[in-house]
Design a protein around this motif. Sequence first.
Motif, PDB file in Angstrom:
ATOM      1  N   PHE A 179       0.854  -1.193   0.000  1.00 15.50           N
ATOM      2  CA  PHE A 179       0.000   0.000   0.000  1.00 15.50           C
ATOM      3  C   PHE A 179       0.892   1.246   0.000  1.00 15.50           C
ATOM      4  O   PHE A 179       1.135   1.829   1.059  1.00 15.50           O
ATOM      5  CB  PHE A 179      -0.912   0.024   1.234  1.00 15.50           C
ATOM      6  N   PRO A 180       1.406   1.643  -1.171  1.00 16.25           N
ATOM      7  CA  PRO A 180       2.281   2.826  -1.199  1.00 16.25           C
ATOM      8  C   PRO A 180       1.569   4.046  -0.608  1.00 16.25           C
ATOM      9  O   PRO A 180       0.388   4.283  -0.879  1.00 16.25           O
ATOM     10  CB  PRO A 180       2.559   3.029  -2.687  1.00 16.25           C
ATOM     11  N   GLY A 181       2.288   4.789   0.215  1.00 19.73           N
ATOM     12  CA  GLY A 181       1.707   5.991   0.827  1.00 19.73           C
ATOM     13  C   GLY A 181       1.013   5.726   2.149  1.00 19.73           C
ATOM     14  O   GLY A 181       0.392   6.618   2.714  1.00 19.73           O
ATOM     15  N   TYR A 182       1.128   4.480   2.660  1.00 23.95           N
ATOM     16  CA  TYR A 182       0.470   4.147   3.930  1.00 23.95           C
ATOM     17  C   TYR A 182       1.431   3.399   4.843  1.00 23.95           C
ATOM     18  O   TYR A 182       2.265   2.626   4.387  1.00 23.95           O
ATOM     19  CB  TYR A 182      -0.772   3.282   3.700  1.00 23.95           C
ATOM     20  N   VAL A 183       1.303   3.642   6.131  1.00 15.40           N
ATOM     21  CA  VAL A 183       2.105   2.991   7.161  1.00 15.40           C
ATOM     22  C   VAL A 183       1.139   2.533   8.252  1.00 15.40           C
ATOM     23  O   VAL A 183       0.186   3.242   8.571  1.00 15.40           O
ATOM     24  CB  VAL A 183       3.148   3.982   7.751  1.00 15.40           C
ATOM     25  N   LEU A 184       1.383   1.348   8.810  1.00 16.62           N
ATOM     26  CA  LEU A 184       0.556   0.846   9.910  1.00 16.62           C
ATOM     27  C   LEU A 184       1.244   1.144  11.232  1.00 16.62           C
ATOM     28  O   LEU A 184       2.458   1.004  11.347  1.00 16.62           O
ATOM     29  CB  LEU A 184       0.368  -0.664   9.800  1.00 16.62           C
ATOM     30  N   VAL A 185       0.470   1.533  12.219  1.00 17.81           N
ATOM     31  CA  VAL A 185       1.031   1.754  13.552  1.00 17.81           C
ATOM     32  C   VAL A 185       0.125   1.073  14.578  1.00 17.81           C
ATOM     33  O   VAL A 185      -1.097   1.227  14.544  1.00 17.81           O
ATOM     34  CB  VAL A 185       1.224   3.263  13.866  1.00 17.81           C
ATOM     35  N   GLU A 186       0.750   0.257  15.431  1.00 15.46           N
ATOM     36  CA  GLU A 186       0.007  -0.366  16.527  1.00 15.46           C
ATOM     37  C   GLU A 186       0.218   0.515  17.732  1.00 15.46           C
ATOM     38  O   GLU A 186       1.356   0.791  18.123  1.00 15.46           O
ATOM     39  CB  GLU A 186       0.529  -1.779  16.807  1.00 15.46           C
ATOM     40  N   MET A 187      -0.880   0.981  18.296  1.00 14.51           N
ATOM     41  CA  MET A 187      -0.758   1.916  19.409  1.00 14.51           C
ATOM     42  C   MET A 187      -1.938   1.834  20.348  1.00 14.51           C
ATOM     43  O   MET A 187      -2.996   1.302  20.000  1.00 14.51           O
ATOM     44  CB  MET A 187      -0.591   3.345  18.887  1.00 14.51           C
TER      45      MET A 187
END
Length: 183
Positions: free
Chosen positions: A66-74
């Motif tokens: 998914f270019p342009g997206y980052v996942l963050v677990e928070m």
Amino acid sequence: MEELESSKAWYVLQTYSGYENKVKQNLESRAQSMKMEDNILQVLIPEEEKTTEKDGKAKTEMEKTFPGYVLVEMIMSDEAWYIVRNTPGVTGFVGSHGAGSKPSPLLPDEVDQILRSMGINPRKVEMDLEIGERIQITDGAFAGMEGNVTALETEKGKIKASIEMFGRETTAELDYNQISKID
């Protein structure tokens, strides 16, 4: 602590395309420098291994899913939300309706699917098991049966158990979330 554990979730960040690695780096260092490692837990860039052939040679490289997206677990708190959305390169959260509203997290099934596509076991379950221990199978094809643990594959989040089926011993590979210990 149990309450905090249940409130951790995965969120999707929008970034400038091509800045995913920089955002990951920035976010991890900001979480550390601002003492937010307990709230900002993991940062992942969804990638898959792609093999291409050029001049008769196979070349394997990681390609962003998914270019342009980052996942963050928070664990969503006002402070964590502020730090993440003000990280250089982050343009916003997916699922936020603007006007200061907090974003919606990804559904567990969506997260599992993305993590599996990256070769990561989504459900690492901490269970104190030993080889030879008796377990009850709670889910899947062998639900309701009992067995003995024969191998632990904690990195994969799986165990192998010996179960009796049709009068014979059979080995079943099970996820930790498909079993419970018998006391």
